[in-house]
Enzyme design. Structure first.
Site, PDB file in Angstrom:
ATOM      1  CG  HIS A 105      -0.315  -0.310   2.389  1.00 56.21           C
ATOM      2  ND1 HIS A 105       0.268   0.684   3.109  1.00 56.21           N
ATOM      3  CD2 HIS A 105      -0.010  -1.252   3.183  1.00 56.21           C
ATOM      4  CE1 HIS A 105       0.714   0.134   4.363  1.00 56.21           C
ATOM      5  NE2 HIS A 105       0.490  -1.221   4.344  1.00 56.21           N
ATOM      6  CB  ALA A 106       0.095   4.655   0.443  1.00 57.26           C
TER       7      ALA A 106
END
Length: 90
Positions: free
Chosen positions: A14-15
């Site tokens: 994810h980010a």
């Protein structure tokens, strides 16, 4: 040079870990790519890395070409361990 990992983090990539990987790859002169799901993107683009949508169990291969290729792969390996993203895959 290349190295393959199996994603083990329950959130996939994810980010936060994607940002850490991109920031690390960007520090090196070598061209660095990621291959997954029959696609190849530059590791110097956060959108490219996130576009994979990597989930637990997926494989991703990092490919480095250039004078500091081994150094960038080692640095990415450290990020995988620090962020608990995944494990090296034979």
């Amino acid at each position: 040079m290349q190295k393959t990992y199996k994603i083990t983090n329950e959130d996939g990539i994810h980010a936060r870990p994607a940002t850490a990987l991109v920031n690390t790859a960007s520090k090196f002169k070598s061209e660095v790519f990621a291959e997954a799901n029959n696609r190849k993107v530059t590791m110097k683009s956060i959108l490219g890395v996130l576009s994979f949508g990597l989930e637990p169990g997926d494989l991703v291969t990092f490919i480095a070409e250039g004078e500091d290729a081994s150094d960038v792969l080692e640095a990415l390996d450290e990020i995988f361990a620090k962020e608990s993203i995944g494990i090296a895959h034979a």
